[in-house]
Every structure is written in C-alpha cells, then in structure tokens.
Design an enzyme around this catalytic site. Sequence first.
Site, short mmCIF file in Angstrom:
data_model
loop_
_atom_site.label_atom_id
_atom_site.label_comp_id
_atom_site.label_asym_id
_atom_site.label_seq_id
_atom_site.Cartn_x
_atom_site.Cartn_y
_atom_site.Cartn_z
N LYS A 192 48.51 25.17 51.73
CA LYS A 192 47.61 26.26 52.13
C LYS A 192 46.39 25.69 52.84
CE LYS A 192 49.41 29.27 48.58
NZ LYS A 192 49.41 29.72 47.18
N GLN A 201 45.63 30.03 42.23
CA GLN A 201 47.04 29.61 42.20
C GLN A 201 47.65 29.89 40.83
OE1 GLN A 201 48.67 28.62 44.91
NE2 GLN A 201 50.58 28.31 43.86
N ASP A 235 45.91 37.55 48.01
CA ASP A 235 47.27 37.61 47.45
C ASP A 235 47.77 39.05 47.37
OD1 ASP A 235 48.47 35.14 46.72
OD2 ASP A 235 47.02 34.89 45.09
#
Length: 284
Positions: A52, A96, A119
Amino acid sequence: MAKIISGKEVSAFIQSKMTDEVKYLNEKGISVSLAVIIVGEDPASKVYVANKKKACEKLGIVSYEYALPENTTQQELLDLVNELNQRADVNGILCQLPLPKHLDETSVINAIDPDKDVDCFHPVNVGKVSIGNGKLLPCTPAGIMEMMKYEGISPEGKNCVVIGRSNIVGKPISSLLLNANGTVTTCHSKTKNLAEITSQADILVAAVGRPLFVTADMVKEGAVVIDVGIHRDENNKLCGDVDFASVEPKAGYITPVPGGVGPMTIAMLMCNTVTAAKIQNGVI
Ligand code: GUN
C-alpha cells in the site's frame, strides 16, 4: 475459450488515472494522504501494508505508517485513530486487519471518521453503499465493477449470482450489482441446490473462500466468471475459488488467479484516498 480479464491491466489503468488526479489536486494546493495503522508482527499484513505504501509513493500520495507493538491497548489504538481523525493533513485512515486477538476490530472501525474511511468498513459508509449513494466504495467489490466496466460488461438486466456473504466482499458486491440494475442472488453455505442457481448466472462472483470450489458443471456457457479467492494448492501454486482449468473453456470472460481481482483492491484503495481528499476539500 474465455477472454481473460487482466486485473494487472485494469489496475494499472486506474492507477494512472489516479496519478493524474493527484497531480491536478496538488496543482490546486491540495495534497492527498493516507495513514496506515498496523498492530503486531503478522507477516502477511506487513507485506500488504508495504504494498500500500509503495502504491502511494508511485501515485504521489503521501503515506504515514503507524506500526504499533503487539501489546498495544484498545485505548492506545483508539487514541491514535482519534488523533488521525482530527489531523487536516490526513485524508484516509486504514487500520490493517486482522488485529491481535485482544483488540476489538468493530470498535476501531466505528471510531474512524466516515469521511476518512478508505476501506469503506464504517457502518455509515456500508449504509450509503446499500442505499446507492456512497462516494467511498468497498475496495474489492468496486474493483470487480471496474474490471467489468473496462471490458464493456454491464450487469443491467443480467442474472448475477454471488457465492459468499462476507461483509468485505459478498454483501457489498451484491449491493453494487443490484445498484447497477442486475438481478442478484446471494448464495452461501446454507443455500440449497447451489449448482442449479449458479448455472443460471450470466455473471458469477465466487467469494467462497474454498479452493477450486466452482467447477465447470456449475457455470453457464459464456458466463462472466469473477474469482475473488486466493489460496495455495497442494503443489504450493496460487489458485482461486474457481477451478480455472475446467471453467475457462466454458466461460465467456474469466479473471485469473493471480493477476485478477487481487491487484484491483489496492487500485481502488488509491481511488478512495483521492476521493476522501476531494470530500475533505469540498471538491466533490
Ligand atoms: N486485511 C486484508 N485485507 C484488508 C483490507 O482490504 N483492509 C484492511 N484494513 N485490512 C485488510
């Protein structure tokens, strides 16, 4: 023989568009940034976070990494999220997953400012996706929609069958297909006569989490087959939820594993980060 939909190609296309968008925003004095939180030492998570960060660098997005120790407390994690929520120089926040077992994922997700939730896991954003007016979109499902758009495939009026009902893929891809005027059936482990249902699908999305689960007898001739799974087979080779060898000759379009849906997730994360910066700067 099916046309292979290359996630690598579509991902590169999207990332190139996002590079231009970031440049355009920078010229207007708007920077674009993503904060990534990782707790503990999970090796797979470390690789995902590194990827990322690399994607951000390539696109001109500023990235901040917060690598917290395994023994971080819930309060410490929530304090960091709150601090990042307040910071004007942070547009997107991603924590995460999975988190270490002593931490509660739901309360962390709920603590993220919905406008920074790249997200699209926050209930407010999940609700907006369901209603059909979300600006931030769930990354993997949005990536699937982009792959189909790239190939000129529209779900409108099509029989769309999703196998799997997870909050991350199955449910949100069902919503996106429905919003795009597909006729959607969501199947799961309790579904009866699964093969009968999947055999009617013009668009079949396999998000089951079981290697080689979808076989040729479950697929309609000429169907669009999207494989969300990623596993290692008995020879340690990567494979998906779809038995590619038997399904590919029957399908009209198919996504491979690797190089299919996988690369799209990161591209759409970059898209969401740009969108978050636009929302926060009143550009959209
Ligand atoms: N872990 C595996 N995939 C993801 C993802 O898309 N987002 C987050 N936050 N964690 C993950």
